[in-house]
Design a protein around this motif. Sequence first.
Motif, short mmCIF file in Angstrom:
data_model
loop_
_atom_site.label_atom_id
_atom_site.label_comp_id
_atom_site.label_asym_id
_atom_site.label_seq_id
_atom_site.Cartn_x
_atom_site.Cartn_y
_atom_site.Cartn_z
N LEU A 87 0.83 -1.20 0.00
CA LEU A 87 0.00 0.00 0.00
C LEU A 87 0.86 1.25 0.00
O LEU A 87 2.03 1.21 0.38
CB LEU A 87 -0.88 0.04 1.25
CG LEU A 87 -1.84 -1.10 1.48
CD1 LEU A 87 -2.65 -0.83 2.74
CD2 LEU A 87 -2.76 -1.26 0.30
N LYS A 88 0.26 2.37 -0.38
CA LYS A 88 0.94 3.66 -0.26
C LYS A 88 0.44 4.36 0.99
O LYS A 88 -0.71 4.18 1.40
CB LYS A 88 0.66 4.51 -1.51
CG LYS A 88 1.30 3.91 -2.76
CD LYS A 88 1.50 4.94 -3.85
CE LYS A 88 0.19 5.40 -4.43
NZ LYS A 88 0.36 6.50 -5.39
N LEU A 89 1.31 5.16 1.59
CA LEU A 89 0.96 5.88 2.82
C LEU A 89 1.11 7.38 2.62
O LEU A 89 2.14 7.85 2.12
CB LEU A 89 1.86 5.42 3.97
CG LEU A 89 1.84 3.93 4.33
CD1 LEU A 89 2.83 3.65 5.47
CD2 LEU A 89 0.44 3.47 4.72
N ALA A 90 0.09 8.12 3.01
CA ALA A 90 0.13 9.58 2.91
C ALA A 90 -0.09 10.18 4.29
O ALA A 90 -0.76 9.60 5.13
CB ALA A 90 -0.96 10.07 1.96
N ILE A 91 0.49 11.37 4.51
CA ILE A 91 0.20 12.13 5.73
C ILE A 91 -0.79 13.21 5.37
O ILE A 91 -0.51 14.08 4.55
CB ILE A 91 1.47 12.80 6.30
CG1 ILE A 91 2.58 11.77 6.51
CG2 ILE A 91 1.13 13.50 7.62
CD1 ILE A 91 2.23 10.67 7.45
#
Length: 279
Positions: free
Chosen positions: A174-178
């Motif tokens: 998965l990709k993670l964003a803040i």
Amino acid sequence: AKMDGRNLYHFYLPEMNAKAKQRLILEQALRIAVEDDEFNLFYQPQVDLVSGKIVGFEALLRWQHDDIGIVAPSTFVPVLEETGLIVPIGQWVFATSSRHRRKWSQLLPHNCSLSVNLSARQFADRTLVQQIKRVLEQNKLPPHQLEIELTESMLMQDTEYTQSVLRSLKALGLKLAIDDFGTGYSSLAYLKQFSLDTLKIDKQFIDHLTTSEKDAAIATSIIQLAHNLGLQVIAEGVETKEQVLMLRNLGCDMVQGYYFGRPISAWDVAKLPKAMLLH
Ligand code: C2E
Ligand code: CA
Ligand code: CA
Ligand code: CA
């Protein structure tokens, strides 16, 4: 001047009562809403500033009650969080948005991602990673198509638990964003600790971007910081052409906001012209 206790009692208690009552009605309606399928997801496009094409969507929860009408997420999401209802509804958000993304597999480019908001209560749920894994498998979704939006406060606790959840989510692909970057407890330590993909510049720094030197300085610094760390950066709440031009000049990668499009229904996503999507 400060009111004394007696005045406070007289003037504010009735109002607080009405608020508390309203809150209770809202909470009860939300409990039923879960069972009655009154929730819906809308999708807001994320646009690449170089190509001008849509490269992703953020899934945003919508609630329409028969009597109360449409209630804004800023009103009901906090109630979902306080009551813990966000856990089952968050699961529903993952399942539904993944099903939608799967349905769009022919329509959207392979790299077009879907961002899903994660609340702290869900993050604390020990079954989270298992659930997400199952949803990905059930929908045969390429994991890189799903991006999880985390808040800074979730990453502030550099515990073994936080480490292991983030590592597991990355391991799934998965990709993670803040989300709302720069508005939470400001420590940058977590940026080196965790393996992230995207920073989202909060709307509050974008609103006066073109008129406030301070906001411009903050946005410029966040973009540089992201790039120096090898992360992508997206600006939120972009409403004007001037903001778009300035963000493009600053080297910001993507924008999301009313200028390019408000959140739309899944039905409307499927009707978007191909020219807006394909590179
Ligand atoms: P957020 O995650 O920061 O989402 C962005 C919000 O900004 C959305 O509000 C979006 O409609 C709004 N927005 C986007 N572009 C513009 C713009 O150009 N101008 C203005 N004025 N607003 C813009 P929305 O949909 O009302 O959601 C509010 C918040 O509720 C979200 O803020 C998020 O924190 C929460 N939320 C929404 N859906 C979910 C969900 O599925 N799960 C969780 N945990 N939270 C959610
Ligand atoms: Ca978000
Ligand atoms: Ca945000
Ligand atoms: Ca926000």
